[in-house]
Design an enzyme around this catalytic site. Structure first.
Site, PDB file in Angstrom:
ATOM      1  N   ARG A 258       0.842  -0.947  -0.026  1.00 39.18           N
ATOM      2  CA  ARG A 258      -0.018   0.034   0.073  1.00 39.18           C
ATOM      3  C   ARG A 258       1.008   1.265  -0.033  1.00 39.18           C
ATOM      4  O   ARG A 258       0.769   2.089   1.081  1.00 39.18           O
ATOM      5  CB  ARG A 258      -1.063  -0.238   1.197  1.00 39.18           C
ATOM      6  CG  ARG A 258      -0.411  -0.167   2.533  1.00 39.18           C
ATOM      7  CD  ARG A 258      -1.324  -0.192   3.506  1.00 39.18           C
ATOM      8  NE  ARG A 258      -1.026   0.160   4.752  1.00 39.18           N
ATOM      9  CZ  ARG A 258      -1.631  -0.313   6.212  1.00 39.18           C
ATOM     10  NH1 ARG A 258      -2.412  -1.112   6.154  1.00 39.18           N
ATOM     11  NH2 ARG A 258      -0.561   0.006   7.087  1.00 39.18           N
TER      12      ARG A 258
ATOM     13  N   GLU B  60      -2.310 -10.625   1.384  1.00 36.84           N
ATOM     14  CA  GLU B  60      -3.339 -11.164   2.400  1.00 36.84           C
ATOM     15  C   GLU B  60      -2.972 -12.935   2.697  1.00 36.84           C
ATOM     16  O   GLU B  60      -2.903 -13.221   3.822  1.00 36.84           O
ATOM     17  CB  GLU B  60      -4.547 -11.025   2.190  1.00 36.84           C
ATOM     18  CG  GLU B  60      -5.391  -9.588   2.263  1.00 36.84           C
ATOM     19  CD  GLU B  60      -5.135  -9.096   3.741  1.00 36.84           C
ATOM     20  OE1 GLU B  60      -5.226  -9.960   4.635  1.00 36.84           O
ATOM     21  OE2 GLU B  60      -4.870  -7.997   3.998  1.00 36.84           O
TER      22      GLU B  60
ATOM     23  N   THR C  94       2.297 -15.440   8.725  1.00 36.25           N
ATOM     24  CA  THR C  94       3.586 -14.743   8.758  1.00 36.25           C
ATOM     25  C   THR C  94       3.569 -13.515   9.319  1.00 36.25           C
ATOM     26  O   THR C  94       2.605 -12.860   8.957  1.00 36.25           O
ATOM     27  CB  THR C  94       4.226 -14.983   7.599  1.00 36.25           C
ATOM     28  OG1 THR C  94       4.015 -16.312   6.863  1.00 36.25           O
ATOM     29  CG2 THR C  94       5.810 -14.795   7.538  1.00 36.25           C
TER      30      THR C  94
ATOM     31  N   TYR D  27     -11.989 -14.790   6.008  1.00 37.38           N
ATOM     32  CA  TYR D  27     -11.258 -13.580   6.703  1.00 37.38           C
ATOM     33  C   TYR D  27     -10.415 -13.287   5.241  1.00 37.38           C
ATOM     34  O   TYR D  27     -10.664 -12.023   5.173  1.00 37.38           O
ATOM     35  CB  TYR D  27      -9.953 -13.969   7.535  1.00 37.38           C
ATOM     36  CG  TYR D  27      -9.161 -13.146   7.686  1.00 37.38           C
ATOM     37  CD1 TYR D  27      -9.275 -12.295   8.314  1.00 37.38           C
ATOM     38  CD2 TYR D  27      -7.709 -13.107   6.780  1.00 37.38           C
ATOM     39  CE1 TYR D  27      -8.158 -11.052   8.669  1.00 37.38           C
ATOM     40  CE2 TYR D  27      -7.082 -12.063   7.024  1.00 37.38           C
ATOM     41  CZ  TYR D  27      -7.328 -10.943   7.867  1.00 37.38           C
ATOM     42  OH  TYR D  27      -6.136 -10.172   8.050  1.00 37.38           O
TER      43      TYR D  27
ATOM     44  N   ASP E 139      -9.947 -10.304  12.477  1.00 38.49           N
ATOM     45  CA  ASP E 139      -8.451 -11.079  13.106  1.00 38.49           C
ATOM     46  C   ASP E 139      -8.718 -11.052  14.496  1.00 38.49           C
ATOM     47  O   ASP E 139      -9.284 -10.376  15.199  1.00 38.49           O
ATOM     48  CB  ASP E 139      -7.455 -10.826  12.249  1.00 38.49           C
ATOM     49  CG  ASP E 139      -6.813  -9.294  12.586  1.00 38.49           C
ATOM     50  OD1 ASP E 139      -7.544  -8.562  13.542  1.00 38.49           O
ATOM     51  OD2 ASP E 139      -5.759  -8.818  12.143  1.00 38.49           O
TER      52      ASP E 139
END
Ligand code: SF4
Length: 358
Positions: free
Chosen positions: A17, A33, A39, A119, A137
């Protein structure tokens, strides 16, 4: 909305981003994502840059072979997610024309692709396509528990619909509805950086006015500690098959694991089976054992070395094939390290090398 204003001023600069365009790019959002599923951000950043340099768009990954993909994601773990991403990229490439990807525009459309669940579909569709669906999340769960002073373990299954309702209600705010992707990222980042598990920085929090835990001074009680998952102990037998083609030219047997395997689906590595004390003895030598964890399993892996005579190299006459019931790929010993993607296999190989050098 104070939360979005906070996010605009404080959001972390991340390679997926960099600017307005990249932060809404479906390919970069999707890749990031998938990487972030298992990770941590500092590990993902260089891996993401490496991945995008090699596969700048969905078509580049769709054209790639598994051999192209493996070195790019090596070391990130949970390789299956990248196998799924590869399959899904081929589906997008197949339905697209003129080099313009045709992306799903809804959460359900994303969910229909391999490897994309609740998700990830919510994250991609809200960030890249402004679909007003909340992303929840672990960080968001903690923020919501504190906003409502919920003093229960945050991973209780019955809290899932509660989180959904609370987050949906927050997203009904017109400012959040206009920027659902930013709202979701703001909630996650607030949980990561301000509403941290211990010592939340309530003085810096844009949601402090509406936070019930702050008012009650119960931030340390909401949420309660997580219910620890029950770990299952598993004993595996790994067989490293090796054959000598000519003196000095060793080859090692690697097997392709399919979707029916319990662990490491879609990877290539050493054959494994579950230890059976009643089973027939192996014509192999025991090298050693090591411990390893995969999701909720604590594994003890016993490594065996099976030397396959050159005269019995292929087919069912091979003693290795008799045990494994599969024909392996024979890889030059010097290439094995690069071929292995899972840390379970890498640990077994390092054990073999150590014993060999000793
Ligand atoms: S006020 Fe404090 S406890 Fe409440 S959401 Fe913000 S950081 Fe978390």
């Amino acid at each position: 909305m104070r939360l979005l204003a906070w996010y605009d001023h404080n959001k972390r600069s991340l390679p997926w981003r960099v600017d307005q365009a990249t932060s809404r790019d479906p390919w970069r959002t999707w890749v990031s994502e998938v990487m972030l599923q298992q990770t941590l951000i500092p590990v993902v950043i260089p891996a993401f840059n490496r991945f995008i340099a090699k596969f700048p768009d969905v078509f580049a990954l769709a054209r790639a072979t598994e051999d192209d993909l493996r070195p790019v994601v090596k070391g990130l773990g949970y390789y299956r997610r990248f196998g799924m991403l590869h399959r899904a990229a081929r589906i997008i490439a197949e339905i697209s024309s003129d080099g313009n990807p045709i992306w799903p525009r809804t959460q359900e459309g994303w969910k229909a692709l391999p490897g994309i669940g609740e998700y990830t579909s919510a994250a991609i569709s809200s960030i890249a396509f402004d679909v007003p669906v909340p992303v929840i999340d672990g960080n968001v769960e903690r923020v919501l528990c504190r906003l409502e002073d919920i003093r229960q373990p945050p991973n209780l299954p019955e809290l899932k619909p509660v989180y959904r309702e609370l987050a949906t209600r927050m997203m009904a705010n017109p400012a959040a509805r206009a920027r659902p992707g930013d709202f979701n990222q703001a909630m996650m980042e607030l949980g990561q950086r301000v509403c941290t598990p211990s010592n939340p920085d309530c003085g810096q929090c844009p949601l402090s006015r509406q936070c019930k835990a702050r008012k009650a001074r119960t931030q340390h009680l909401a949420p309660a500690p997580k219910i620890r998952p029950h770990y299952e102990d598993v004993r595996l037998r790994l067989i490293v098959g090796i054959r000598v083609q000519q003196p000095g030219n060793h080859q090692v047997a690697l097997f392709r694991r399919d979707e029916k395997q319990k662990f490491l689906k879609g990877t290539r590595g050493f054959w494994y089976g579950f230890e059976d004390p009643e089973g027939p003895p192996l014509s192999s030598s025991f090298v050693g054992s090591f411990k390893h964890s995969i999701t909720k399993h604590k594994i003890t892996a016993d490594v065996h070395l099976m030397e396959v005579p050159p005269a019995k190299m292929a087919g069912t006459t091979c003693p290795l094939a008799t045990v494994t019931k599969q024909i392996p790929d024979w890889i030059p010993a010097g290439d094995v390290e690069n071929e292995l993607i899972s840390s379970l296999d890498s640990k077994a190989w390092r054990l073999i090398l150590r014993r060999h050098q000793a």
